[in-house]
Design a protein around this motif. Sequence first.
Motif, PDB file in Angstrom:
ATOM      1  N   HIS A  10       0.860  -1.191   0.000  1.00  0.00           N
ATOM      2  CA  HIS A  10       0.000   0.000   0.000  1.00  0.00           C
ATOM      3  C   HIS A  10       0.893   1.236   0.000  1.00  0.00           C
ATOM      4  O   HIS A  10       1.672   1.436   0.933  1.00  0.00           O
ATOM      5  CB  HIS A  10      -0.872  -0.046   1.263  1.00  0.00           C
ATOM      6  CG  HIS A  10      -1.800   1.097   1.468  1.00  0.00           C
ATOM      7  ND1 HIS A  10      -2.905   1.326   0.677  1.00  0.00           N
ATOM      8  CD2 HIS A  10      -1.803   2.063   2.428  1.00  0.00           C
ATOM      9  CE1 HIS A  10      -3.564   2.384   1.145  1.00  0.00           C
ATOM     10  NE2 HIS A  10      -2.905   2.851   2.191  1.00  0.00           N
ATOM     11  N   VAL A  12       0.906   5.438  -0.549  1.00  0.00           N
ATOM     12  CA  VAL A  12       0.086   6.652  -0.638  1.00  0.00           C
ATOM     13  C   VAL A  12       1.014   7.845  -0.794  1.00  0.00           C
ATOM     14  O   VAL A  12       1.893   8.061   0.038  1.00  0.00           O
ATOM     15  CB  VAL A  12      -0.789   6.856   0.624  1.00  0.00           C
ATOM     16  CG1 VAL A  12      -1.695   8.082   0.447  1.00  0.00           C
ATOM     17  CG2 VAL A  12      -1.613   5.620   0.931  1.00  0.00           C
ATOM     18  N   CYS A  65       5.483  10.285   1.097  1.00  0.00           N
ATOM     19  CA  CYS A  65       5.091   8.975   0.595  1.00  0.00           C
ATOM     20  C   CYS A  65       5.021   8.011   1.771  1.00  0.00           C
ATOM     21  O   CYS A  65       5.964   7.899   2.553  1.00  0.00           O
ATOM     22  CB  CYS A  65       6.107   8.471  -0.429  1.00  0.00           C
ATOM     23  SG  CYS A  65       5.703   6.848  -1.103  1.00  0.00           S
ATOM     24  N   THR A  99      -4.417  12.984  -2.473  1.00  0.00           N
ATOM     25  CA  THR A  99      -3.605  11.793  -2.258  1.00  0.00           C
ATOM     26  C   THR A  99      -3.750  10.899  -3.485  1.00  0.00           C
ATOM     27  O   THR A  99      -4.772  10.935  -4.179  1.00  0.00           O
ATOM     28  CB  THR A  99      -4.050  10.996  -1.009  1.00  0.00           C
ATOM     29  OG1 THR A  99      -5.403  10.588  -1.172  1.00  0.00           O
ATOM     30  CG2 THR A  99      -3.901  11.812   0.249  1.00  0.00           C
ATOM     31  N   VAL A 101      -3.169   6.791  -4.332  1.00  0.00           N
ATOM     32  CA  VAL A 101      -2.931   5.490  -3.698  1.00  0.00           C
ATOM     33  C   VAL A 101      -2.602   4.453  -4.753  1.00  0.00           C
ATOM     34  O   VAL A 101      -3.258   4.371  -5.788  1.00  0.00           O
ATOM     35  CB  VAL A 101      -4.180   5.048  -2.893  1.00  0.00           C
ATOM     36  CG1 VAL A 101      -3.966   3.674  -2.276  1.00  0.00           C
ATOM     37  CG2 VAL A 101      -4.551   6.088  -1.849  1.00  0.00           C
ATOM     38  N   ASP A 103      -2.145   0.385  -4.633  1.00  0.00           N
ATOM     39  CA  ASP A 103      -2.200  -0.890  -3.924  1.00  0.00           C
ATOM     40  C   ASP A 103      -1.805  -1.980  -4.917  1.00  0.00           C
ATOM     41  O   ASP A 103      -2.361  -2.062  -6.014  1.00  0.00           O
ATOM     42  CB  ASP A 103      -3.608  -1.174  -3.393  1.00  0.00           C
ATOM     43  CG  ASP A 103      -3.962  -0.303  -2.204  1.00  0.00           C
ATOM     44  OD1 ASP A 103      -3.063   0.016  -1.407  1.00  0.00           O
ATOM     45  OD2 ASP A 103      -5.132   0.062  -2.059  1.00  0.00           O
TER      46      ASP A 103
END
Length: 107
Positions: A10, A12, A65, A99, A101, A103
């Motif tokens: 993960h 971000v 980050c 943000t 993201v 994943d």
Amino acid sequence: MKALDKKLVHVVNFYLKPGLSEEDRRHFEAGLSSLHTIDEIKIFNVGKPAPIDDRPTIDKSYDYCLLCVFEDIEAHDVYQTHPVHLSFIEKCKQYWARTVVFDSETI
């Protein structure tokens, strides 16, 4: 090199609002760093863009980050609803403009 067992990664990237004070940034960093207390996170890292030479493939437009590695998607899902994570969002969302993201699941 040995391959990792299948994990969920993960990432971000935080883009902070312009004009934040140093105190605001310290508060954001403290909130972000508090996430390391969540047991489901196996690997935790917070960073800023590295001072490396610019290349066409390098994006240093973000401010911070966050990288978390989880054993599996179930651990990631626990993290998403964990009180420390929800508290971080509530207390610190005022500091970021956006943000992004990423994943991923290891292969």
